[in-house]
Design an enzyme around this catalytic site. Structure first.
Site, PDB file in Angstrom:
ATOM      1  N   HIS A 141      29.614  51.478  42.319  1.00  0.00           N
ATOM      2  CA  HIS A 141      30.810  52.106  42.879  1.00  0.00           C
ATOM      3  C   HIS A 141      30.798  53.581  42.476  1.00  0.00           C
ATOM      4  O   HIS A 141      30.374  53.913  41.358  1.00  0.00           O
ATOM      5  CB  HIS A 141      32.110  51.564  42.263  1.00  0.00           C
ATOM      6  CG  HIS A 141      32.375  50.117  42.448  1.00  0.00           C
ATOM      7  ND1 HIS A 141      31.814  49.145  41.663  1.00  0.00           N
ATOM      8  CD2 HIS A 141      33.202  49.469  43.314  1.00  0.00           C
ATOM      9  CE1 HIS A 141      32.271  47.966  42.043  1.00  0.00           C
ATOM     10  NE2 HIS A 141      33.102  48.125  43.031  1.00  0.00           N
ATOM     11  N   ASP A 195      32.026  54.151  38.984  1.00  0.00           N
ATOM     12  CA  ASP A 195      31.217  53.603  37.882  1.00  0.00           C
ATOM     13  C   ASP A 195      30.373  54.687  37.239  1.00  0.00           C
ATOM     14  O   ASP A 195      30.190  54.713  36.026  1.00  0.00           O
ATOM     15  CB  ASP A 195      30.192  52.566  38.391  1.00  0.00           C
ATOM     16  CG  ASP A 195      30.785  51.360  39.034  1.00  0.00           C
ATOM     17  OD1 ASP A 195      31.962  51.051  38.775  1.00  0.00           O
ATOM     18  OD2 ASP A 195      30.052  50.696  39.814  1.00  0.00           O
ATOM     19  N   GLU A 210      32.868  42.467  52.155  1.00  0.00           N
ATOM     20  CA  GLU A 210      32.744  41.412  51.149  1.00  0.00           C
ATOM     21  C   GLU A 210      34.052  40.648  51.036  1.00  0.00           C
ATOM     22  O   GLU A 210      35.037  41.162  50.516  1.00  0.00           O
ATOM     23  CB  GLU A 210      32.378  42.024  49.793  1.00  0.00           C
ATOM     24  CG  GLU A 210      32.258  40.952  48.720  1.00  0.00           C
ATOM     25  CD  GLU A 210      31.794  41.507  47.385  1.00  0.00           C
ATOM     26  OE1 GLU A 210      31.003  42.482  47.387  1.00  0.00           O
ATOM     27  OE2 GLU A 210      32.226  40.988  46.353  1.00  0.00           O
ATOM     28  N   HIS A 255      33.547  33.922  45.076  1.00  0.00           N
ATOM     29  CA  HIS A 255      34.686  34.161  45.957  1.00  0.00           C
ATOM     30  C   HIS A 255      34.847  32.988  46.910  1.00  0.00           C
ATOM     31  O   HIS A 255      35.966  32.609  47.261  1.00  0.00           O
ATOM     32  CB  HIS A 255      34.492  35.461  46.751  1.00  0.00           C
ATOM     33  CG  HIS A 255      34.441  36.693  45.902  1.00  0.00           C
ATOM     34  ND1 HIS A 255      34.192  37.941  46.414  1.00  0.00           N
ATOM     35  CD2 HIS A 255      34.616  36.870  44.568  1.00  0.00           C
ATOM     36  CE1 HIS A 255      34.218  38.835  45.438  1.00  0.00           C
ATOM     37  NE2 HIS A 255      34.460  38.203  44.317  1.00  0.00           N
ATOM     38  N   ASP A 266      37.953  34.880  39.031  1.00  0.00           N
ATOM     39  CA  ASP A 266      36.571  35.224  39.295  1.00  0.00           C
ATOM     40  C   ASP A 266      35.867  35.470  37.963  1.00  0.00           C
ATOM     41  O   ASP A 266      36.119  36.473  37.305  1.00  0.00           O
ATOM     42  CB  ASP A 266      36.646  36.538  40.102  1.00  0.00           C
ATOM     43  CG  ASP A 266      35.348  36.906  40.763  1.00  0.00           C
ATOM     44  OD1 ASP A 266      34.460  36.057  40.848  1.00  0.00           O
ATOM     45  OD2 ASP A 266      35.244  38.064  41.200  1.00  0.00           O
ATOM     46  N   ASP A 287      32.493  35.614  37.421  1.00  0.00           N
ATOM     47  CA  ASP A 287      31.252  36.382  37.530  1.00  0.00           C
ATOM     48  C   ASP A 287      30.211  35.977  36.487  1.00  0.00           C
ATOM     49  O   ASP A 287      29.606  36.822  35.836  1.00  0.00           O
ATOM     50  CB  ASP A 287      31.556  37.892  37.411  1.00  0.00           C
ATOM     51  CG  ASP A 287      32.134  38.469  38.713  1.00  0.00           C
ATOM     52  OD1 ASP A 287      31.914  37.871  39.780  1.00  0.00           O
ATOM     53  OD2 ASP A 287      32.802  39.508  38.664  1.00  0.00           O
TER      54      ASP A 287
END
Lengths: 441, 441, 441, 441
Positions: free
Chosen positions: A103, A106, A234, A273, A309, A311
């Site tokens: 991103h 980031d 997404e 997701h 989420d 991850d």
């Protein structure tokens, strides 16, 4: 060597399934040919910048950051940003992945205003370009963060305030330009705040109209500038929003149809997701693939009993095999890849845990590829599946119906002529037994 | 009177909010005018045949039927079918609803073959037509049951076996003809088995192609015959299938777009299905309405903590108010209505419980209508909502974006000229406080 | 042979992992010694009577029975009951399981009154005793069905009506006597209707008091009669009840403590129930085992995304390995076993599917046993675990605290003397990588 | 006035149900007598310090803090801590609540070591004591935060590292002393990190043994010091841990039984945690109350479709009425209260939103109290409930069973003498209709 940030880790090598060395691959052998292509090309692994080098440092809603990375020392601002780039490219290289993702926020610090923020981003991404050239690591995709800054608390593209919408436009335009500079192969839109917290204070359609208007301008801008990165949406059902407009694959496809955008986008599917949306982990991957919309995969895993989420790194061979079966079936991911949108647990505070997590996941995917390839070569499951639908291709009425050339009356006539249909076993247990033979055999 | 099946129940009357008589309406006063229309026209209540007069007799996966209805005695076959029609119309009339709904197999017994089954259906529905004329009760919608008979265990329109698909076609054609005879206002498709139990043995797209082919033939048949009932698809995410293709409103809309069917169908939304799909109860109603696709409502409620469809009578005023606010906003349900796809609990074995359940639900909806009408009249919540999006209508760039006439560059320029946007409170608590003032005030 | 019901199936043999024959074991080799005991003794497989030979014939809430078993022909009542016994024992023998389980009403038809029902049960179970002797197959556990008959719609032991409670008592006493006759090794109580549908019409504590009173009488009766079968409670959170009092392992343990019954019961844990309660599949098995309460296991699996009990055959090697690791750790299941409370999918209508499902599951468990045994032999994961808690056993204060001999002040003093604790990585990814090495290696 | 932090808000007054002023109570009239006690005594409202004055400033896992409170200016450390005390007591006083709650780390900054941290806490709480005296606001409960600091990432009382356990002991001892100084009426333990992230690296029983050892020392310390605050455990199923040992009311009760601690603790129940555990919102409140274990309530609400703890302000009248019915039934909450463990949405950034949220919630509870009191006075629902269980009190065998003086044989004899029990309707719809009459009437 003075400028290494993971001094105890050398390039991760393939040492085969009997290796006990945690810092080796047991199954991922990048240049080994599987069904005509090297493993690295089927898998196109990518490391994500946010969870791996920034994240919240392991913070969660009930706890402060837990990771303290020595390499960050007392660095701040641009110095810290550039240091992280060095760390990241060392990590990519030692791990042996060909791609990464990020991103805008980031990699570079926000400045006092848009222009400063953009100048920072230019500087850092110039350095990233250098590092790309130096290492050969490529950009799988870039994306804009329209959810962390408080200005986006009520949405980015769907914000009730026009001014915030335009701010989002600025961020998008900038990162598109950066993507082009870095020769990114895709560009992703994930709308964490494009949704609602309460129906009471929300106009759903108006907000979606605005989101569609943004995408229309984005497509137009890309065309005018000759940009070639594939756009990807997404889906995620919720979190942080109570409801996110890109709920799942089919909801997102409905949106693209509704606003005439379907030819310009594919989907980036994240199985975690998908399970949050109430579907089996690979459901959205299968659906997207069958409708020609599967662009890329965020190859993590979640916890079907937790409502958020997580991850996690993917460690379930049945799941990775199922994913790779779809990828093989569609002949590869094209410009997409398997991006590890994963984070080490916040209790896994050692830098080496970053390697362990990725190696474990890459091996689980690599083994999944091997298993899926064997399934495909043998073709047993596929034959069983073909067999199941055989009546459609063997009776002429089947083809006629499929071509929309039959009438209801013709079908009725056929039904009446045949009497009660046979009850044909679905054979789910047999399918599962045979699949297990491949996965665990 | 000898031919009454609910001898202890007389016509349910409106007795006002202070009434303690369970067999009276406290809030539903059918001919009272609310916002220019009688309550009965806003609400268009309908009783469903299956749960009320057939159902599984209260059976569940762990238990045998619990209801033993005296009126069924030892009757069987057509005798039983006709008796149930008498019971049903007595019930409709005493309850004071204007509409009812049914599946083909609810009202008439299957015969030894298609022709016998259809002959039975003709005979029973002829009698139903008589009863309609006699009582003035009308058919809100009919539907075909393509899920209970074992022949449909692997799907109806999506069955891997062409023969079963054609059998489904026969059932559909027949019930369309019956619907036309009974002047039904809508016709519903709910695909409980149109989905999968396992991805391993399923070709999703092929099955959806077949389903679309059926709908295409259905639309064509209706056109050729001059039928006018509105077609409705009813989404549900799962149960009985592990995954149902018509998962929710937006998934169903995606399907309609994909196959060019969008102009021929609207949606019949059931809030209990909506919560099973992970959305707030009224989410699909709101979404469908805003996109012009809300055709009718199955006005029951579920239990958000149970993972199956409980079909409870709606007793939550906040929910019924939210539903009626949408209905008022779109000016009524058109040919649709509020069908009680509800069942008394299997422990509620007294026939009078059927009345109690319906009266309680009708009153909760009627009170919801009153509350929603007051909200609409005062317009406070709507003004707050309009205020929230005001920047879009007051700045010319807003209109330009909405008309797809703006470029990304114009937006960026505006953003840069404005600096950091203000953080504007979403005021969710205030919206909730004011709404509560209406609902509970 | 004229009296075979599965004429195409012969005794299932172990043919090793390379076998492609669906009707062979690839991993289950009953007499092979693993860690000092034959596989059959570690696994103690059992087939359940209800799903396999009765069930609802594949009925679900939306569909009629799908299985039509040739062996049932037109038989009814006792004739059908006895036929099923023959079929069952042929199945047990050909499959090669050592145990089976049943509910009273599975095996014998209810009569016009209690005495007739009990006479039927006596006759059928006499025949079962003969078949047990003839085949060597043994009874793992019996249980009473206090949920299917409409009389139990409001509960059995927790029914508001004393008369129903006493009816339940009669059924329990009878099946205890039958269990004793058949030398059953355990007796199970599962309370599907011992819970509530609505808090409004329920007195929770009063109902639990009554349930406890029943168990107290049961324990007393067993003692007086010299019965030795181990009593087991089987937790489940819901379905058919909205809330079941035996929600999960710890809730059930709380109940046993509260009413002074803890020494007389152990638990029969079903992972599918555990996931419905919101826990990871093996959580309740681990908890029950660590507190000395794990009596037996219903070895099926569910679907974490569906909100109901699917009773699938277990096909996930990671899960079966985790279960067997617990069983190995506690030295076996004692009188308990791995009972397949599983059913073939309702679309799996071929009788041979019954074999396929069981073989697939037995192989998945057998392979899980092999993997768990190897993990245990190597001891790597266990050492890592021991290492993690080492501070407690190496510092004297640890032992003192564990023996309840320390004061808060001593702990505080130690904390102050040590300064900020080190942050020690939880190493979850490494644990997972090493476990995967065993499971998939 | 220069030292006001909410200058636009004056003391919130009761203005009755017709008031349109958001900053007024429509239903909460603190000194009005309901069933013999002032509303304030039935309700014992408390404001929590963390969400209201600290929180994460509206941060969530995907976003930075959104609230910027003018009163914080550039203050830091102890200056900021003391400023917040002033703000808080102004808020308590203007809102008109009698109680508040806090964690140690909410009110005072951590220092460089334990001693500094404790010195800070002493200083701030001395000031809090002054403010308590000045305003009359009292401390409902205190608690220790053993989850935010990274040192607790692997647990506090259940940490594998003895040193962390002892650090937790130090924090507990200190806050107990502080609680005593402030005359807190209760002391709460919530164990957000007392659980596991992975079964692979966890010894459940050993960790629970350690937790029990801590509580044993705590009880002993309190006794030795003559402390009188009621200890409360607060169950939550998960978040931040994947699994928390205090999963729900009954799991927590099992723990207390197991370790002989039951007489020393009661429960603090939060409905949002209850729904996360899969139970209806008031289930744990009912269960805890019926078993004499309900000590206090965290009076917030959640979202049954989101898998995390949203801590919304309670706005659902049906739920608050159900809670207050339990509180009335047990004669009040004793030393406990209704603590608003709620936060304004992160988009609700205006300070006045803090008032709106609390006022809306207090009114919803106050109205719930009024409705529950009317239900209790009329006694209709209670009579219906009593009637339902009448057979137990009217037949002598009922009493005998309840006193554990009956045998199984006596029950069987009674069952056989009575024949088939009647099927008695559970009347759930009627209960709901009558309840709705009270709530919405």
């Amino acid at each position: 060597m003075s400028d290494e940030y993971f001094p105890t880790v050398t390039k991760i090598e393939f040492k085969g399934p009997k290796s006990k060395d945690p810092l080796s691959f047991k199954h991922y052998n990048p240049d080994e040919i599987i069904l005509g292509k090297p493993m690295r090309e089927w898998l196109r692994f990518s490391v994500c910048f946010w969870h791996t080098f920034v994240g919240g440092g392991g913070a969660d809603p009930f706890g402060s950051p837990t990771y303290i990375r020595d390499w960050e020392g007392d660095l701040q601002g641009m110095d810290l940003a550039l240091r992280r780039i060095d760390v990241a490219f060392e990590f990519f290289t030692k791990l042996g992945v060909d791609y990464y993702c990020f991103h805008d926020v980031d990699v570079s610090p926000e400045g006092a205003n848009i222009d400063e923020s953009f100048a920072n981003l230019d500087a850092v991404t110039d350095y990233m370009l250098e590092k790309q050239k130096e290492t050969g690591v490529k950009l799988l995709w870039s994306t804009q963060n329209l959810f962390s800054n408080p200005r986006y608390m009520n949405g980015g593209m769907t914000n009730p305030d026009l001014q915030v919408f335009c701010y989002a436009a600025a961020q998008i335009q900038k990162i598109m330009d950066v993507n082009h500079k870095l020769q990114g192969e895709n560009h992703v839109f994930w709308g964490g705040r494009e949704g609602y917290q309460s129906l009471l204070n929300t106009k759903i359609k108006l907000e979606c109209d605005h989101m569609a208007a943004m995408y229309t301008m984005v497509v137009d801008y890309g065309k005018r500038k000759g940009y070639t990165a594939q756009f990807l949406l997404e889906p995620k059902p919720r979190e942080p929003s109570k409801h996110q407009y890109d709920y799942d694959a089919q909801t997102t496809i409905a949106f693209l149809h509704e606003y005439g955008l379907k030819d310009h986008f594919k989907l980036n599917i994240e199985p975690n997701h998908t399970t949050l949306a109430g579907h089996e982990a690979v459901h959205d991957i299968v659906v997207a693939s069958e409708y020609g919309m599967l662009g890329s995969i965020d190859s993590n895993t979640g916890d079907t009993l937790l409502g958020w989420d997580t991850d996690n790194f993917p460690m379930d061979l049945a799941q990775t095999t199922a994913v790779m079966a779809v990828v093989l079936e569609q002949g590869g991911l094209g410009t997409g890849g398997l991006n590890f949108d994963c984070k080490v647990r916040r209790e896994s505070v050692d830098p080496v845990d970053l390697f362990i997590g990725h190696i474990g996941a890459m091996d689980t995917y690599a083994l999944g590829l091997r298993k899926a390839a064997k399934m495909k070569e043998h073709g047993v499951l596929k034959s069983m599946l073909t067999e199941r639908y055989l009546s459609w291709s063997t009776h002429p009425l089947g083809a006629k119906i499929e071509k929309s050339e039959a009438t209801l009356e013709e079908c009725v006539e056929y039904a009446k002529s045949q009497g009660e249909p046979k009850k044909i076993s679905g054979k789910q247990e047999l399918f599962e037994m045979i699949r297990n033979g491949y996965i665990y055999g």
